[in-house]
Scaffold this active site. Structure first.
Site, PDB file in Angstrom:
ATOM      1  N   GLU A 150       0.971  -1.136   0.132  1.00  0.00           N
ATOM      2  CA  GLU A 150      -0.197   0.173  -0.014  1.00  0.00           C
ATOM      3  C   GLU A 150       0.961   1.235   0.073  1.00  0.00           C
ATOM      4  O   GLU A 150       2.083   1.207   0.235  1.00  0.00           O
ATOM      5  CB  GLU A 150      -0.994   0.049   1.018  1.00  0.00           C
ATOM      6  CG  GLU A 150      -1.826   1.001   1.500  1.00  0.00           C
ATOM      7  CD  GLU A 150      -2.766   1.455   0.473  1.00  0.00           C
ATOM      8  OE1 GLU A 150      -2.410   1.474  -0.669  1.00  0.00           O
ATOM      9  OE2 GLU A 150      -3.938   1.387   0.830  1.00  0.00           O
ATOM     10  N   ASP A 179      -3.302   5.964   6.743  1.00  0.00           N
ATOM     11  CA  ASP A 179      -3.820   7.112   7.129  1.00  0.00           C
ATOM     12  C   ASP A 179      -4.806   7.004   8.396  1.00  0.00           C
ATOM     13  O   ASP A 179      -4.221   6.752   9.378  1.00  0.00           O
ATOM     14  CB  ASP A 179      -4.504   7.892   6.123  1.00  0.00           C
ATOM     15  CG  ASP A 179      -4.592   9.565   6.280  1.00  0.00           C
ATOM     16  OD1 ASP A 179      -4.125  10.111   6.990  1.00  0.00           O
ATOM     17  OD2 ASP A 179      -5.758   9.903   5.874  1.00  0.00           O
ATOM     18  N   PHE A 228      -0.680  16.394   4.024  1.00  0.00           N
ATOM     19  CA  PHE A 228      -0.916  15.658   2.762  1.00  0.00           C
ATOM     20  C   PHE A 228       0.062  15.790   1.943  1.00  0.00           C
ATOM     21  O   PHE A 228       0.423  16.566   1.339  1.00  0.00           O
ATOM     22  CB  PHE A 228      -2.386  16.351   1.984  1.00  0.00           C
ATOM     23  CG  PHE A 228      -3.038  15.496   1.121  1.00  0.00           C
ATOM     24  CD1 PHE A 228      -4.025  14.496   1.383  1.00  0.00           C
ATOM     25  CD2 PHE A 228      -2.620  15.426  -0.192  1.00  0.00           C
ATOM     26  CE1 PHE A 228      -4.506  13.461   0.607  1.00  0.00           C
ATOM     27  CE2 PHE A 228      -3.152  14.771  -1.313  1.00  0.00           C
ATOM     28  CZ  PHE A 228      -3.879  13.786  -0.807  1.00  0.00           C
TER      29      PHE A 228
HETATM   30  P1  IMP Z   1      -7.050   5.331   5.051  1.00  0.00           P
HETATM   31  O1  IMP Z   1      -8.248   4.487   4.921  1.00  0.00           O
HETATM   32  O2  IMP Z   1      -7.503   6.582   5.989  1.00  0.00           O
HETATM   33  O3  IMP Z   1      -5.883   4.640   5.806  1.00  0.00           O
HETATM   34  O4  IMP Z   1      -6.346   6.009   3.716  1.00  0.00           O
HETATM   35  C1  IMP Z   1      -5.893   5.187   2.864  1.00  0.00           C
HETATM   36  C2  IMP Z   1      -5.791   6.037   1.499  1.00  0.00           C
HETATM   37  O5  IMP Z   1      -6.136   7.520   1.323  1.00  0.00           O
HETATM   38  C3  IMP Z   1      -4.339   5.924   0.839  1.00  0.00           C
HETATM   39  O6  IMP Z   1      -4.260   4.614   0.246  1.00  0.00           O
HETATM   40  C4  IMP Z   1      -4.467   7.212  -0.040  1.00  0.00           C
HETATM   41  O7  IMP Z   1      -4.746   6.703  -1.451  1.00  0.00           O
HETATM   42  C5  IMP Z   1      -5.115   8.086   0.567  1.00  0.00           C
HETATM   43  N1  IMP Z   1      -4.241   9.096   1.264  1.00  0.00           N
HETATM   44  C6  IMP Z   1      -4.404   9.091   2.706  1.00  0.00           C
HETATM   45  N2  IMP Z   1      -3.446  10.192   3.125  1.00  0.00           N
HETATM   46  C7  IMP Z   1      -2.880  10.672   1.838  1.00  0.00           C
HETATM   47  C8  IMP Z   1      -1.830  11.540   1.461  1.00  0.00           C
HETATM   48  O8  IMP Z   1      -1.268  12.468   2.487  1.00  0.00           O
HETATM   49  N3  IMP Z   1      -1.749  11.688   0.270  1.00  0.00           N
HETATM   50  C9  IMP Z   1      -2.221  11.251  -0.659  1.00  0.00           C
HETATM   51  N4  IMP Z   1      -3.015  10.205  -0.582  1.00  0.00           N
HETATM   52  C10 IMP Z   1      -3.550  10.054   0.754  1.00  0.00           C
END
Ligand code: IMP
Ligand code: MG
Length: 179
Positions: free
Chosen positions: A98, A102, A151
């Site tokens: 992955e 986040d 971000f």
């Molecule tokens: P989670 O479910 O919140 O852990 O999000 C995961 C997904 O959100 C990642 O696979 C990314 O596609 C997107 N994402 C989260 N933070 C960022 C960032 O800082 N930059 C770009 N994509 C992000």
């Protein structure tokens, strides 16, 4: 540096060195075994491509497309499988590749789903980790870099589908979001 970046967080040299290390760790940990490396499209593509070259094992590839409900920068807690792994994973050593952890929702839900298919093992490999944003308990098994609550884009990560091709990981200028 790309004109839309405010700063670089991780240089291409740092990424290359760390990806080598993670590849070596995986090679050690799975010595004598075969592994199925599953890249999560599209963000993990660049990391996946570099990582596989540093894993000296019997490796197979597969890919998944998953999407969190809601907007691209806010995760809402549910994951939708748009493209599934194209083979049964029962009895296999599965490595999920992955781009970033986040809130943790995507991987937590994905892990739960894949474990019902009885793999021999299931490990999470993530290039980046943003622990300050976590909403659910979710820890990666192999992590490239911890990043602050900003971000980030580049090396596969996008903002509005752009910047995935940048060779380093950086933070966008504020005016790019507000424009
Ligand atoms: P989670 O479910 O919140 O852990 O999000 C995961 C997904 O959100 C990642 O696979 C990314 O596609 C997107 N994402 C989260 N933070 C960022 C960032 O800082 N930059 C770009 N994509 C992000
Ligand atoms: Mg994304």
């Amino acid at each position: 540096m790309h004109k839309d970046l405010a700063k670089i967080l991780v240089t291409k040299e740092e990424i290359a060195a760390r990806v080598k290390e993670i590849g070596a760790e995986i090679t050690r940990d799975f010595q004598g075994e075969s592994v199925l490396m599953v890249g999560i499209l599209r963000g993990a593509v660049v990391f996946f491509s570099e990582l596989v070259k540093n894993v000296d094992l019997d490796v197979r590839f597969d890919f998944m497309v998953v999407s969190s409900y809601g907007s691209s920068s806010v995760s809402s807690g549910e994951v939708r499988i748009i493209k599934d792994i194209s083979q049964p994973i029962e009895g296999m050593n599965v490595l999920i590749i992955e781009d970033i952890i986040d809130t943790g929702h995507t991987l937590k839900n994905l892990k739960k789903l894949l474990l019902t298919r009885n793999p021999k093992s299931l490990k999470i490999v993530s290039l980046l980790d943003k622990p300050s944003r976590r909403q659910v308990e979710m820890e990666g098994d192999y992590i490239g870099f911890k990043v602050p609550n900003e971000f980030v884009v580049g090396y596969g990560l996008d903002y509005d589908e752009k910047y995935r091709n940048l060779p380093e990981i950086g933070v966008l200028k504020e005016e790019i979001y507000t424009k």
